[in-house]
Design an enzyme around this catalytic site. Structure first.
Site, PDB file in Angstrom:
ATOM      1  N   GLY A  96       0.790  -1.236   0.000  1.00  0.00           N
ATOM      2  CA  GLY A  96       0.000   0.000   0.000  1.00  0.00           C
ATOM      3  C   GLY A  96       0.817   1.279   0.000  1.00  0.00           C
ATOM      4  N   LEU A  98       0.958   3.892   2.225  1.00  0.00           N
ATOM      5  CA  LEU A  98       1.679   4.313   3.427  1.00  0.00           C
ATOM      6  C   LEU A  98       2.962   3.497   3.619  1.00  0.00           C
ATOM      7  CD1 LEU A  98       1.386   6.246   5.910  1.00  0.00           C
ATOM      8  CD2 LEU A  98       0.613   4.248   7.170  1.00  0.00           C
ATOM      9  N   HIS A 260       0.967  10.136  13.850  1.00  0.00           N
ATOM     10  CA  HIS A 260       2.323  10.485  13.422  1.00  0.00           C
ATOM     11  C   HIS A 260       2.697  11.927  13.744  1.00  0.00           C
ATOM     12  CE1 HIS A 260       0.355  11.907   9.688  1.00  0.00           C
ATOM     13  NE2 HIS A 260       1.458  12.580   9.442  1.00  0.00           N
ATOM     14  N   HIS A 322      -4.640  14.585  15.251  1.00  0.00           N
ATOM     15  CA  HIS A 322      -3.373  15.327  15.217  1.00  0.00           C
ATOM     16  C   HIS A 322      -3.440  16.636  16.019  1.00  0.00           C
ATOM     17  CE1 HIS A 322      -2.446  12.372  12.319  1.00  0.00           C
ATOM     18  NE2 HIS A 322      -2.823  13.005  11.224  1.00  0.00           N
ATOM     19  N   ARG A 428       0.077  28.612  17.311  1.00  0.00           N
ATOM     20  CA  ARG A 428       0.265  30.054  17.562  1.00  0.00           C
ATOM     21  C   ARG A 428      -0.299  30.393  18.933  1.00  0.00           C
ATOM     22  NH1 ARG A 428       1.325  33.760  13.443  1.00  0.00           N
ATOM     23  NH2 ARG A 428       2.075  32.614  11.629  1.00  0.00           N
ATOM     24  N   TYR A 465       9.413  31.038  16.604  1.00  0.00           N
ATOM     25  CA  TYR A 465       9.716  32.462  16.685  1.00  0.00           C
ATOM     26  C   TYR A 465       8.733  33.186  17.575  1.00  0.00           C
ATOM     27  CZ  TYR A 465       6.504  32.787  12.645  1.00  0.00           C
ATOM     28  OH  TYR A 465       5.437  32.695  11.801  1.00  0.00           O
ATOM     29  N   LEU A 466       9.240  34.269  18.109  1.00  0.00           N
ATOM     30  CA  LEU A 466       8.456  35.051  19.069  1.00  0.00           C
ATOM     31  C   LEU A 466       8.359  36.471  18.545  1.00  0.00           C
ATOM     32  CD1 LEU A 466       7.166  35.161  21.926  1.00  0.00           C
ATOM     33  CD2 LEU A 466       9.435  35.747  22.798  1.00  0.00           C
ATOM     34  N   ARG A 550      -7.893  30.714   0.945  1.00  0.00           N
ATOM     35  CA  ARG A 550      -7.617  30.641   2.384  1.00  0.00           C
ATOM     36  C   ARG A 550      -8.738  29.967   3.161  1.00  0.00           C
ATOM     37  NH1 ARG A 550      -3.559  33.743   4.673  1.00  0.00           N
ATOM     38  NH2 ARG A 550      -2.302  34.889   3.186  1.00  0.00           N
TER      39      ARG A 550
END
Ligand SMILES: NC(=O)C1=CN([C@@H]2O[C@H](COP(=O)(O)OP(=O)(O)OC[C@H]3O[C@@H](n4cnc5c(N)ncnc54)[C@H](OP(=O)(O)O)[C@@H]3O)[C@@H](O)[C@H]2O)C=CC1
Ligand SMILES: O=C1O[C@H](COP(=O)(O)O)[C@@H](O)[C@H](O)[C@H]1O
Length: 571
Positions: A96, A98, A260, A322, A428, A465-466, A550
């Site tokens: 398969g 995957l 995963h 997830h 975020r 990142y900040l 979006r």
């Protein structure tokens, strides 16, 4: 094992199992040595090797050939100090997508990095008729070497492929699994045999395979573990049924439910970031955090997987597992230790403190066809494997809440979609405004622009990142928002392992921290099941959005309802 710098990532109390000729007392145990097991109606207390004796249906799983302190292999006594062990890894569904795309390449990467035990064998199992050589050809097309370490690449590939074998069989045939068992035994002769089965197959055949494998192909001398791929059911009920069926043949300790995303580098780093940096941990609560956003997007549709996807939709495909797993890791209290059970206990507490998701707090969308720059992009329902008129969402946004002292009132917003304008996954964290900010005037009316935001970019281009407010150099007092930026590619000149590598290695090692326990799964389904049912029962039509856009505007209204602005819009 010199090259494998894995040892062991959590720093947990579990000993490494990579000492090939290790003593058996170092072996990771499926059970505490005194765990009672039912055997032939009698309760026995095992005080020897701690391997699990049998499943609840009376079939042997990790049966030890002796109840005494000695270990026997092929009838001969093997001294404790001398037993070499081997791992047989069987990929069920080896033909398969995957298996080809992820599992075999991950196994090779582990071999290439010297992370697999000295003695191991990889078996492919599926209905498709293949010879060992044909399997090797198939696999070899997808193997790659680390960009930073190409030495000996083809040699290593050759060595790896020589350890790969194939057995063709039906998924529900005990006879075929007995044949597999015979072949595995030939490779395991003289060694303590551990077996790992990876179920890379559609979920409707999970239980058949587990039944046949546990009855006919469990190890009789070492451990037997089974990695199960998602989906783990479609809702609370079907998930509970699946768990119950699996547990007729396996114990919870043998089941490795894979998500995963938990194997992704930056998800793994989440706890490190929080618990080992004083600058973050004290801020990690409703006192300082205004909202948290978990965002997943793909710039391609369900092409090729429409048949599977239509039965699940994006909420089940991405959010319930997830994104929710990331949320649980993000929001949990400090675990007692890095031990798998301590971490999973804390995750379950978060999940169980979460409010059941309401329909009002969900927006669903589905992509429609679109032409841009002379190129046409298909609608979801153009996929021939998707039923005409399908209402399955390919996009969803949701507002979730954790009703506990730490997170009371903080919206956790999730957004996940296929066929959007970009591919990415990020966390975020938007912080509150600075009270009585001296520089308020310098931001104009939009104080949100001055919000500190911590971004953990899971993929692509892994980064943390900040966003901070900073004075623009010069004689005037002008501020801007700038990033303190940890870009992984610039900081670490090392290829980041694929999530499947970490998870496969953990399963071989018996490290369960990154796998989903059944109570976590129950709690996760409890949050989403009512809304999933309501969406279906009320036949809610998804808001259409153009392929490559979006996503639906409804997502902005949902965020606005909680006074939130999606952080990815300004990036
Ligand atoms: N592909 C991906 O990117 C991801 C997949 N997953 C999950 O991993 C598992 C495997 O995925 P994937 O490889 O894409 O699946 P496939 O559809 O490619 O199926 C794997 C193998 O199972 C056998 N098979 C397929 N359909 C049936 C059927 N109806 N009855 C019996 N056997 C069947 C086929 O082998 P043969 O005919 O040779 O027996 C096939 O090669 C699934 O549970 C999936 O949900 C999870 C995350 C991502
Ligand atoms: O589990 C799944 O994940 C993939 C996305 O994984 P990634 O590691 O490539 O981000 C998704 O495409 C698929 O629909 C889903 O089943």
């Amino acid at each position: 094992m010199a090259g494998c710098l894995h040892c062991h990532h959590s720093g947990a109390s579990v000993p490494s199992s990579f000492n090939h000729s290790r003593t058996l007392s170092l072996e990771r145990r499926a059970w505490p040595a005194s765990t009672p097991h039912l055997l032939g109606g009698q309760e026995l207390i095992r005080r020897t090797w701690g391997f699990q004796m049998k499943s609840s249906n009376g079939h042997p799983l990790n049966v030890v050939s002796s109840q005494k302190e000695e270990q026997y292999t092929n009838g001969s006594k093997v001294e404790e100090e001398q037993v070499d062990s081997t791992v047989s890894i069987t990929v069920i569904g080896a033909s398969g997508d995957l298996a080809k795309k992820k599992i075999f390449p991950a196994l090779f990467a582990l071999f290439y990095e010297d992370c697999l035990p000295k003695h191991f064998t990889v078996y492919g199992y599926a209905r498709t008729q293949l010879t060992d050589e044909e399997l090797r050809n198939m696999i070899s097309k997808t193997l790659t070497c680390r960009i930073d370490k190409r030495e000996n690449c083809s040699n290593k590939m050759g060595q790896f492929l020589q350890r790969c074998f194939y057995h063709s069989g039906q998924y529900g045939s005990e006879k075929n699994f007995s044949e597999l068992d015979k072949k595995l035994k030939e490779k395991e002769v003289g060694k303590l045999a551990n077996r790992l089965f990876y179920l890379s197959i559609p979920p409707n055949i999970f239980v058949d395979v587990v039944r046949c494998a546990s009855r006919n192909a469990s190890s009789s001398t070492g451990w037997t573990r089974v990695i199960v791929e998602k989906p783990f059911g479609r809702d609370s009920q079907s998930s509970a049924e699946l768990t119950q069926s699996l547990k007729q043949h396996l114990t919870e300790d043998q089941i490795f439910r894979i998500d995963h995303y938990l194997g992704k580098e930056l998800v793994e780093n989440l706890s490190v970031l929080r618990f080992s940096n004083l600058v973050f941990e004290p801020l990690w609560s409703r006192t300082f955090i205004r909202n948290v956003q978990l965002i997943f997007s793909e710039d391609f549709g369900t092409e090729g997987r429409g048949g599977y996807f239509d039965n699940y939709g994006i909420i089940r495909d991405i959010m319930q597992n997830h994104l929710l797993q990331i949320l649980a890791l993000f929001a949990m209290e400090t675990p007692v230790s890095l031990d798998a059970e301590d971490i999973r206990n804390e995750k379950v507490k978060v999940l169980r403190s979460m409010r059941t998701l309401k329909l009002d707090d969900v927006v669903v969308g589905q992509y429609k066809g679109h032409t841009r720059g002379g190129k046409s992009y298909p609608a979801y329902i153009d996929d021939p494997t998707v039923p005409k008129g399908s209402l399955t969402p390919t996009f969803a946004a949701a507002a979730l809440f954790i009703d506990n002292a730490r997170w009371d009132g903080v919206p956790f917003l999730m957004k996940a979609g296929k066929a959007l304008h970009t591919r990415g996954a990020e966390i975020r964290v938007q912080f509150r405004h600075v009270p009585g900010n001296l520089y308020k005037r310098n931001f104009g009316t939009d104080l949100d622009k001055a919000t500190n935001e911590l971004v953990i970019r899971v993929q692509p281009d892994e980064a943390i990142y900040l966003k901070i407010n900073n004075k623009i150099p010069g004689l005037s007092m002008r501020l801007d928002s700038s990033n303190l930026n940890l870009l992984y590619a610039a900081r670490y000149h090392k290829e980041i392992p694929d999530a499947y590598e970490r998870l496969l290695l953990d399963a071989v090692e018996g490290e369960r921290r990154l796998f989903i326990r059944s109570d976590e799964l129950d709690a996760a389904w409890a949050i989403f099941t009512p809304v999933l049912k309501e969406l279906e029962n009320k036949i809610i039509a998804p808001e259409l959005y153009p392929y490559g856009s979006r996503g639906p505007v409804g997502a902005h209204y949902l965020a606005a309802k909680y006074n939130v602005r999606w952080g990815d819009l300004s990036s």
